[in-house]
Structures are given as structure tokens and as C-alpha cells.
Write a protein that holds these residues in place. Structure first.
Motif, PDB file in Angstrom:
ATOM      1  N   ARG A  70       0.827  -1.214   0.000  1.00 36.97           N
ATOM      2  CA  ARG A  70       0.000   0.000   0.000  1.00 36.97           C
ATOM      3  C   ARG A  70       0.859   1.261   0.000  1.00 36.97           C
ATOM      4  NH1 ARG A  70      -3.033   0.321   4.763  1.00 36.97           N
ATOM      5  NH2 ARG A  70      -2.047  -1.496   5.684  1.00 36.97           N
ATOM      6  N   GLU A  71       1.957   1.244   0.733  1.00 37.45           N
ATOM      7  CA  GLU A  71       2.831   2.413   0.768  1.00 37.45           C
ATOM      8  C   GLU A  71       3.470   2.678  -0.592  1.00 37.45           C
ATOM      9  OE1 GLU A  71       5.593   1.691   3.885  1.00 37.45           O
ATOM     10  OE2 GLU A  71       4.255   2.385   5.482  1.00 37.45           O
ATOM     11  N   ASN A  72       3.911   1.630  -1.287  1.00 31.81           N
ATOM     12  CA  ASN A  72       4.504   1.807  -2.622  1.00 31.81           C
ATOM     13  C   ASN A  72       3.469   2.346  -3.604  1.00 31.81           C
ATOM     14  OD1 ASN A  72       6.993   0.861  -1.750  1.00 31.81           O
ATOM     15  ND2 ASN A  72       6.531  -1.273  -2.289  1.00 31.81           N
ATOM     16  N   PHE A  73       2.271   1.801  -3.520  1.00 30.40           N
ATOM     17  CA  PHE A  73       1.221   2.255  -4.439  1.00 30.40           C
ATOM     18  C   PHE A  73       0.827   3.699  -4.128  1.00 30.40           C
ATOM     19  CE2 PHE A  73      -3.120   2.067  -6.304  1.00 30.40           C
ATOM     20  CZ  PHE A  73      -2.760   1.631  -7.576  1.00 30.40           C
ATOM     21  N   THR A  74       0.818   4.061  -2.860  1.00 33.44           N
ATOM     22  CA  THR A  74       0.508   5.441  -2.469  1.00 33.44           C
ATOM     23  C   THR A  74       1.565   6.409  -2.990  1.00 33.44           C
ATOM     24  OG1 THR A  74      -0.626   4.683  -0.470  1.00 33.44           O
ATOM     25  CG2 THR A  74       0.079   6.968  -0.509  1.00 33.44           C
ATOM     26  N   ASP A  75       2.836   5.989  -2.968  1.00 34.25           N
ATOM     27  CA  ASP A  75       3.905   6.839  -3.504  1.00 34.25           C
ATOM     28  C   ASP A  75       3.699   7.096  -4.993  1.00 34.25           C
ATOM     29  OD1 ASP A  75       5.058   6.950  -1.032  1.00 34.25           O
ATOM     30  OD2 ASP A  75       6.482   5.316  -1.410  1.00 34.25           O
ATOM     31  N   GLU A  76       3.244   6.083  -5.738  1.00 35.60           N
ATOM     32  CA  GLU A  76       2.967   6.269  -7.167  1.00 35.60           C
ATOM     33  C   GLU A  76       1.855   7.296  -7.378  1.00 35.60           C
ATOM     34  OE1 GLU A  76       2.184   2.646  -9.192  1.00 35.60           O
ATOM     35  OE2 GLU A  76       3.976   1.618  -8.451  1.00 35.60           O
ATOM     36  N   ILE A  77       0.821   7.192  -6.564  1.00 40.01           N
ATOM     37  CA  ILE A  77      -0.291   8.149  -6.690  1.00 40.01           C
ATOM     38  C   ILE A  77       0.169   9.563  -6.353  1.00 40.01           C
ATOM     39  CG2 ILE A  77      -2.537   8.794  -5.728  1.00 40.01           C
ATOM     40  CD1 ILE A  77      -3.165   5.851  -5.398  1.00 40.01           C
ATOM     41  N   ASP A  78       1.041   9.702  -5.355  1.00 40.84           N
ATOM     42  CA  ASP A  78       1.555  11.025  -4.984  1.00 40.84           C
ATOM     43  C   ASP A  78       2.352  11.650  -6.129  1.00 40.84           C
ATOM     44  OD1 ASP A  78       0.396  10.910  -2.520  1.00 40.84           O
ATOM     45  OD2 ASP A  78       2.189  10.140  -1.496  1.00 40.84           O
ATOM     46  N   LEU A  79       3.131  10.843  -6.839  1.00 42.27           N
ATOM     47  CA  LEU A  79       3.879  11.362  -7.987  1.00 42.27           C
ATOM     48  C   LEU A  79       2.945  11.863  -9.078  1.00 42.27           C
ATOM     49  CD1 LEU A  79       6.746   8.712  -8.265  1.00 42.27           C
ATOM     50  CD2 LEU A  79       6.950  11.082  -7.505  1.00 42.27           C
ATOM     51  N   LEU A  80       1.893  11.102  -9.339  1.00 41.02           N
ATOM     52  CA  LEU A  80       0.920  11.523 -10.350  1.00 41.02           C
ATOM     53  C   LEU A  80       0.189  12.803  -9.913  1.00 41.02           C
ATOM     54  CD1 LEU A  80      -0.585   8.035 -11.260  1.00 41.02           C
ATOM     55  CD2 LEU A  80       0.764   9.507 -12.781  1.00 41.02           C
ATOM     56  N   LEU A  81      -0.133  12.911  -8.646  1.00 41.91           N
ATOM     57  CA  LEU A  81      -0.813  14.118  -8.164  1.00 41.91           C
ATOM     58  C   LEU A  81       0.077  15.346  -8.295  1.00 41.91           C
ATOM     59  CD1 LEU A  81      -2.656  12.800  -4.971  1.00 41.91           C
ATOM     60  CD2 LEU A  81      -3.718  13.756  -7.019  1.00 41.91           C
ATOM     61  N   LYS A  82       1.381  15.192  -8.034  1.00 44.72           N
ATOM     62  CA  LYS A  82       2.297  16.320  -8.196  1.00 44.72           C
ATOM     63  C   LYS A  82       2.350  16.765  -9.658  1.00 44.72           C
ATOM     64  CE  LYS A  82       5.371  15.365  -4.290  1.00 44.72           C
ATOM     65  NZ  LYS A  82       6.757  15.010  -3.870  1.00 44.72           N
ATOM     66  N   GLU A  83       2.346  15.795 -10.575  1.00 42.93           N
ATOM     67  CA  GLU A  83       2.394  16.142 -11.994  1.00 42.93           C
ATOM     68  C   GLU A  83       1.109  16.851 -12.431  1.00 42.93           C
ATOM     69  OE1 GLU A  83       3.477  13.958 -16.257  1.00 42.93           O
ATOM     70  OE2 GLU A  83       3.533  12.837 -14.366  1.00 42.93           O
ATOM     71  N   LEU A  84      -0.022  16.373 -11.921  1.00 42.80           N
ATOM     72  CA  LEU A  84      -1.291  17.022 -12.255  1.00 42.80           C
ATOM     73  C   LEU A  84      -1.370  18.419 -11.643  1.00 42.80           C
ATOM     74  CD1 LEU A  84      -3.761  14.024 -11.826  1.00 42.80           C
ATOM     75  CD2 LEU A  84      -3.222  15.203 -13.961  1.00 42.80           C
ATOM     76  N   ASP A  85      -0.876  18.583 -10.416  1.00 40.45           N
ATOM     77  CA  ASP A  85      -0.870  19.907  -9.781  1.00 40.45           C
ATOM     78  C   ASP A  85      -0.026  20.886 -10.588  1.00 40.45           C
ATOM     79  OD1 ASP A  85      -2.475  19.019  -7.756  1.00 40.45           O
ATOM     80  OD2 ASP A  85      -0.822  18.605  -6.363  1.00 40.45           O
ATOM     81  N   SER A  86       1.103  20.422 -11.056  1.00 41.27           N
ATOM     82  CA  SER A  86       1.979  21.281 -11.860  1.00 41.27           C
ATOM     83  C   SER A  86       1.296  21.689 -13.164  1.00 41.27           C
ATOM     84  CB  SER A  86       3.291  20.546 -12.150  1.00 41.27           C
ATOM     85  OG  SER A  86       4.128  21.330 -12.968  1.00 41.27           O
ATOM     86  N   ALA A  87       0.616  20.724 -13.812  1.00 41.86           N
ATOM     87  CA  ALA A  87      -0.096  21.035 -15.058  1.00 41.86           C
ATOM     88  C   ALA A  87      -1.244  22.006 -14.816  1.00 41.86           C
ATOM     89  CB  ALA A  87      -0.615  19.743 -15.695  1.00 41.86           C
ATOM     90  N   TYR A  88      -1.930  21.844 -13.690  1.00 41.92           N
ATOM     91  CA  TYR A  88      -3.053  22.722 -13.367  1.00 41.92           C
ATOM     92  C   TYR A  88      -2.564  24.159 -13.178  1.00 41.92           C
ATOM     93  CZ  TYR A  88      -7.363  24.237 -11.037  1.00 41.92           C
ATOM     94  OH  TYR A  88      -8.526  24.893 -10.704  1.00 41.92           O
ATOM     95  N   VAL A  89      -1.461  24.337 -12.447  1.00 36.29           N
ATOM     96  CA  VAL A  89      -0.915  25.678 -12.207  1.00 36.29           C
ATOM     97  C   VAL A  89      -0.423  26.298 -13.504  1.00 36.29           C
ATOM     98  CG1 VAL A  89       0.928  26.960 -11.055  1.00 36.29           C
ATOM     99  CG2 VAL A  89      -0.301  25.164  -9.814  1.00 36.29           C
ATOM    100  N   SER A  90       0.211  25.514 -14.343  1.00 36.35           N
ATOM    101  CA  SER A  90       0.721  26.029 -15.621  1.00 36.35           C
ATOM    102  C   SER A  90      -0.416  26.468 -16.520  1.00 36.35           C
ATOM    103  CB  SER A  90       1.562  24.958 -16.316  1.00 36.35           C
ATOM    104  OG  SER A  90       2.664  24.591 -15.518  1.00 36.35           O
ATOM    105  N   LEU A  91      -1.484  25.686 -16.563  1.00 36.61           N
ATOM    106  CA  LEU A  91      -2.620  26.024 -17.428  1.00 36.61           C
ATOM    107  C   LEU A  91      -3.303  27.309 -16.964  1.00 36.61           C
ATOM    108  CD1 LEU A  91      -4.324  25.147 -19.836  1.00 36.61           C
ATOM    109  CD2 LEU A  91      -5.727  23.789 -18.278  1.00 36.61           C
ATOM    110  N   LYS A  92      -3.409  27.492 -15.640  1.00 35.00           N
ATOM    111  CA  LYS A  92      -4.015  28.721 -15.138  1.00 35.00           C
ATOM    112  C   LYS A  92      -3.137  29.940 -15.437  1.00 35.00           C
ATOM    113  CE  LYS A  92      -5.901  29.144 -11.186  1.00 35.00           C
ATOM    114  NZ  LYS A  92      -6.192  29.139  -9.738  1.00 35.00           N
ATOM    115  N   ALA A  93      -1.819  29.742 -15.449  1.00 34.37           N
ATOM    116  CA  ALA A  93      -0.902  30.863 -15.660  1.00 34.37           C
ATOM    117  C   ALA A  93      -0.667  31.170 -17.127  1.00 34.37           C
ATOM    118  CB  ALA A  93       0.445  30.551 -14.995  1.00 34.37           C
TER     119      ALA A  93
END
Length: 579
Positions: A23-46
């Protein structure tokens, strides 16, 4: 390598029942994807593709479309994830609404891996419901949001929100001081019993009648009602509706006047009412609200003994400054109470205890110190106790409490065989700073009046308490514990004329007065040279006479004796003297 978005959303290999490492390894994968989506969201707004206001408007519009149905939302999310994972679209090319939708699903997937998610809804929902708060309109934080359990639960995760929205019990605490919530809470609570707090003064005048009338139409569902009014406040007309399931009713005025409430509350139909609390007001004696009460609380609200006698089910009575006059001693009244709380002058409390018979009651008394009434008060307590339990008392605890206002507080707890776990009597007295020995007067009146068993325990948590030797040593306590200082231990011995005549006190004299002592404890005290010598000699002499101490504790103590040097050396001397 970047983790697969479609795998993070749809993989069934990992769940809350998987091992912790998986579960911890799978959670780390999800966290990486969330960081990438957060970065894309901020870039699109800017970016300059769309102004920020226009982008947010588009996001809200598309979010409503996507969130219209859960199945449609899931299909859309998986379609977007498949496009990104296959390379047909990049995360940077997604729109604001699409990125937000993927973020929501990934966070939901991450939450589903928590250990608590293993619990089925049938078990999880009652656990959360158990945390439901209680309503107290007298507290400063009397606000609706503080009592709506569903609001906090629904913002934890999607599953908890589904549980909260489908369970009416999360929305049954309604406080009208925030009226905009009342209508919505009534709708969400369905047909569940309600706990309602009403403070009409906090509702705008133009909306007050409508808000309250709409709430009182549900009187048949209210099981707890807390009504807080100002002195000139009028009883709402809605209280004339029957209340068939009401169990507790609180009618509190702000004071200091005591209005007489003559209205016929609940149309005389409240058959299940068990707890009544009145503050700065009074009800007619013939009111049917008194009949079935199990618990009664009166705060600055006058009461008559004749009325108490008409309540056969009454088991708990709380009276605070509710005696208009001295109780009449010519008509004793028997009350089958389990708990009695009295807060008033010591004289009135003492007189009340003399004219009632409450043999099975635990009594909590709070009053100002008045020396002349002490003996009378303890005599009344002893008379009531003997009627039910003829055995001796088993324990006494004396405690200094934090100062209240300008006066010190002192608490006396008395234990008996009938109440092994809790104190039979709890007496809190507010002392007079001008009387330096008022605590000693309280204890003297107590020990001269109430008998203690030969196996009784004594606990003293006081500083500077000086009891007379003849008084304390006359009681055959089997266990004694001293906190903070040893004045109480040393003063009864060294203040005696026989003790003062000797260079050091005669251990034999002390042994005569402590033949039953088997346990002795000192906690958080500083032991002087003379006290240390006395303790060692006293224990050694007891040992010679075959009256050794079974258990002795020295917890967090220090020594000021150059002879012993350290606490360790004193303990060694004590062990040698008593072993």
C-alpha cells in the motif's frame, strides 16, 4: 519511469487489505501523479490561452457536467486516464476541469487504501455517530457549525461523505442561533429524533417568528430542547405543541430576575420527559412536567421540599442557589436519590441535609466556609449514611484546589463501603483568607463526627496543614499518604509536650497511636534532617516490636539532610531499619 495513470485508478490488485509495504509503494505512485497534475493545473491557469476568470468559469461549468452522475464521472475519468497512459494526450493538454476530475479520483483512490477503509459501512457509520456532540446553549461557542457532526465527516473523503449524506443521525443537532442551517438540517435529518438549541435573541427579528414556527412544527420529533432566553424574553408560542418523545428540556434565562413561567408548556403532553433544567425562572407547582422526572437541575430557581416529595422517580438532584429561605426542619422528606449536588451557603446546605432523608445518595456539596455550621453539616451527613449503611467509613482524602476568586479552595472526599470506586461525599469549601486555620477546623469537625474503619486510608494533598496530635493520632488509619510536605506528619508528633521534652521524639509514643498502620507513602516532598532521622528511628522501633510497615513509598522526594546526603542513602537507611 512514470507510473501509469490508468493503473493507479483502476488496478484491483491493491486494496486496503493489501500488506502495508504494498500500500505504501502504491501510495507513492499516486503522490507522484498528483504532483504532476498539480503542476499542469498551475501552468494552465498561468498560461495566456484563457484568462484566469474565464478558465475558472469553464472549470465550474464542466465540473457540473462531469459530476452530474457518478457513473458518468467514473467513465470520463477512466477515458482521460487511458488517453494519457497510451500517449494519445499529454497531461499538459488537458483542460482545467479534466485535470481537477483526475485529481479528485486519484485522491479518492489514495484514501481507499487506508486501513480504516476495511470496515464495512454498517460498522463505520455507528462509530462516527458515537462522536455526536451535545448542545449547551450556555457556552460561548454556541454555534450551529460546532454541533453539526455531518459537516466535518463529509469533508474527510468521498466514502465518509456518502455515509454522512445517507445517515440522518449526523444532522439531528440543530441550533437556531445560525438559522440558515436549520431548514437544511431538518431536510437532511429525515424523521430521526432531534436535539434542538434555541437562542431567539440571535435570530433577526423579521425572520424570528418564521424560523421558530417552522422548527416547532417538528415538535413531535424533538427529544432534547435547550431554550435560552433573556429576562424580558417571551416563551415562543410553538412550545404549546405536544412533545411525545421529549426526554430533556432546558429553560434558561440570562438573569438575574426570576420570571414565573405560567404558560402551559407542551400542552401538558410530555410523557417521556426525564430531565428538567431551569435557570433564573420557575414553573407552577401543578405543572405536569415535574411528575416523571428522573433528574432535576435548578440554578437560581426556587424550589419547595413539598414539590420534591411528589417526584417518586427522582434520582439526581442539582441545586445551585435555589433556596429562598431556610428549609423547614419540622417536616422531614425522604428522597430516593442516587446523587445530590448542592451549591449554596454552608448554613442553607446544612439545614437542607437535616430535613431530608437521602440514605443511598452520593452527595457533592460546594459552599463558602462558615465555621459554626461545620459540625452540624457532618452530623447531617452521618445521620443519612447510617440509615443505609451501618459500617464505618473506609477512606478520607484532603486536597487543596486552585484558588477561586480571592479565596482558597479545599476539597474533602469521604469513601464508604457502599461506594467503593467513587467518593460517597465530596465537599468543596471556599475558604476565608483571614482565617489561617480554617482547613484544620473543617478536618477537626469531620474527624470528631464521622467514624472511620480500622482499615481506612488517609490521603493528604495539602501544604502547611497542621493538625493537632491528639486528633489525627486517635484515628486508626491503616494506610496514610502525604503529598507536597511532611508538616502534617511531623506536627502531631513534635507539637505534643512529651515530644518537645525529648531531644528527638520517642518512637514508642508514635507506635501506640499507629498500631494499625501498614502502608505509608511520601510523594513530592522535601525531607529535612530531623524528619529523616525520625522516620528511620520510628521504623526501627516498630520493627523491634513486630509492627513493621508492609509497604512504604517515596515518590519524587528529595532530602535536605547532610547526614544522609542523597535520597538513595536515606532509602538505604529506611530499608535497613524496616527490613
Amino acid at each position: 519511469m512514470r507510473p501509469s495513470l490508468i493503473r493507479a485508478l483502476s488496478s484491483e490488485e491493491v486494496s486496503s487489505f493489501s500488506s502495508r509495504s504494498v500500500r505504501e509503494n502504491f501510495t507513492d505512485e499516486i503522490d507522484l501523479l498528483l504532483k504532476e497534475l498539480d503542476s499542469a493545473y498551475v501552468s494552465l491557469k498561468a498560461s495566456n490561452m484563457l484568462p484566469v476568470k474565464q478558465a475558472l468559469k469553464l472549470f465550474r461549468r464542466k465540473s457540473k457536467q462531469y459530476l452530474l452522475r457518478e457513473s458518468q464521472e467514473e467513465d470520463t475519468t477512466l477515458s482521460l486516464a487511458a488517453d494519457v497512459s497510451s500517449g494519445r494526450r499529454s497531461i499538459g493538454s488537458l483542460q482545467l476541469a479534466e485535470i481537477s476530475l483526475l485529481q479528485q479520483q486519484l485522491r479518492a483512490r489514495r484514501n481507499s487504501l487506508a486501513s480504516i477503509d476495511r470496515l464495512p459501512t454498517e460498522i463505520l457509520a455507528p462509530i462516527i455517530e458515537f462522536c455526536c456532540p451535545t448542545i449547551d446553549a450556555d457556552k460561548p461557542e454556541f454555534r450551529t457549525a460546532n454541533f453539526i457532526l455531518g459537516l466535518g465527516v463529509s469533508h474527510v473523503c468521498r466514502r465518509w461523505r456518502d455515509i454522512a449524506m445517507s445517515s440522518p443521525k449526523f444532522w439531528t443537532c440543530i441550533v437556531v442561533s445560525r438559522p440558515r442551517w436549520a431548514d437544511e438540517l431538518l431536510r437532511r435529518s429525515g424523521t430521526a429524533p432531534l436535539s434542538v438549541g434555541i437562542d431567539p435573541s440571535s435570530v433577526r427579528t423579521k425572520n424570528r417568528a418564521n424560523r421558530l414556527s417552522g422548527l416547532f412544527e417538528h415538535m413531535s420529533r424533538i427529544q432534547l430542547l435547550h431554550l435560552c432566553l433573556t429576562d424580558d424574553g417571551v416563551i415562543p408560542t410553538g412550545l404549546s405543541f405536544p412533545a411525545p418523545i421529549m426526554k430533556a428540556f432546558y429553560l434558561h434565562y440570562t438573569g438575574p430576575s426570576r420570571p414565573f413561567v405560567a404558560e402551559k408548556l407542551f400542552n401538558a403532553e410530555s410523557p417521556k420527559l426525564q430531565h428538567l433544567s431551569l435557570k433564573h425562572c420557575s414553573l407552577p407547582w401543578e405543572s405536569p412536567l415535574w411528575v416523571n422526572l428522573v433528574s432535576l437541575e435548578l440554578i437560581h430557581s426556587p424550589i419547595a421540599l413539598e414539590l420534591l416529595a411528589t417526584m417518586p422517580r427522582l434520582r439526581e438532584l442539582f441545586l445551585e442557589n435555589s433556596f429562598n429561605e431556610t428549609p423547614n426542619p419540622s417536616a422531614p422528606t425522604t428522597l430516593q436519590l442516587k446523587k445530590l449536588d448542592l451549591t449554596d451557603s454552608l448554613h442553607l446546605c446544612s439545614r437542607f441535609l437535616h430535613v431530608v432523608s437521602i440514605p443511598n445518595s452520593r452527595i457533592c456539596l460546594a459552599a463558602n466556609f462558615v465555621g459554626s455550621d461545620l459540625r452540624s453539616m457532618f452530623e447531617a451527613l452521618e445521620r443519612n449514611r447510617v440509615e443505609a449503611d451501618r459500617s464505618f467509613l473506609t477512606g478520607l482524602k484532603l486536597t487543596d484546589l486552585p484558588t477561586l476568586g480571592d479565596g482558597p479552595q479545599f476539597e474533602v472526599c469521604i469513601f464508604s463501603r457502599a461506594h467503593r470506586s467513587d467518593a460517597h461525599y465530596i465537599i468543596r469549601l471556599l475558604g476565608d483568607p483571614s482565617l489561617p486555620r480554617w482547613r484544620e477546623d473543617v478536618i477537626a469537625a469531620l474527624l470528631k463526627t464521622m467514624p472511620f474503619d480500622e482499615a481506612a486510608t488517609l490521603t493528604i494533598k495539602c501544604k502547611g496543614l497542621k493538625l493537632s496530635g491528639s486528633l489525627l493520632l486517635s484515628k486508626r488509619f491503616r494506610s496514610i499518604a502525604f503529598y507536597h510536605d511532611l508538616v502534617t506528619f511531623a506536627e502531631p508528633l513534635e507539637s505534643d509536650p512529651l515530644m518537645k521534652a525529648a531531644d528527638r521524639f520517642d518512637p514508642l509514643y508514635a507506635i501506640v497511636h499507629y498500631p494499625q498502620l501498614r502502608k505509608l507513602g511520601f510523594f513530592h516532598v522535601a525531607i529535612s534532617e530531623r524528619q529523616g532521622e525520625n522516620i528511620v528511628d520510628w521504623l526501627a522501633q516498630r520493627k523491634r516490636l513486630g509492627l513493621g510497615i508492609d509497604e512504604m513509598r517515596l515518590i519524587d522526594c528529595t532530602v535536605t539532610s547532610p547526614e544522609f546526603g542523597s535520597m538513595k542513602e536515606l532509602v538505604e537507611h529506611i530499608y535497613t531499619a524496616s527490613a
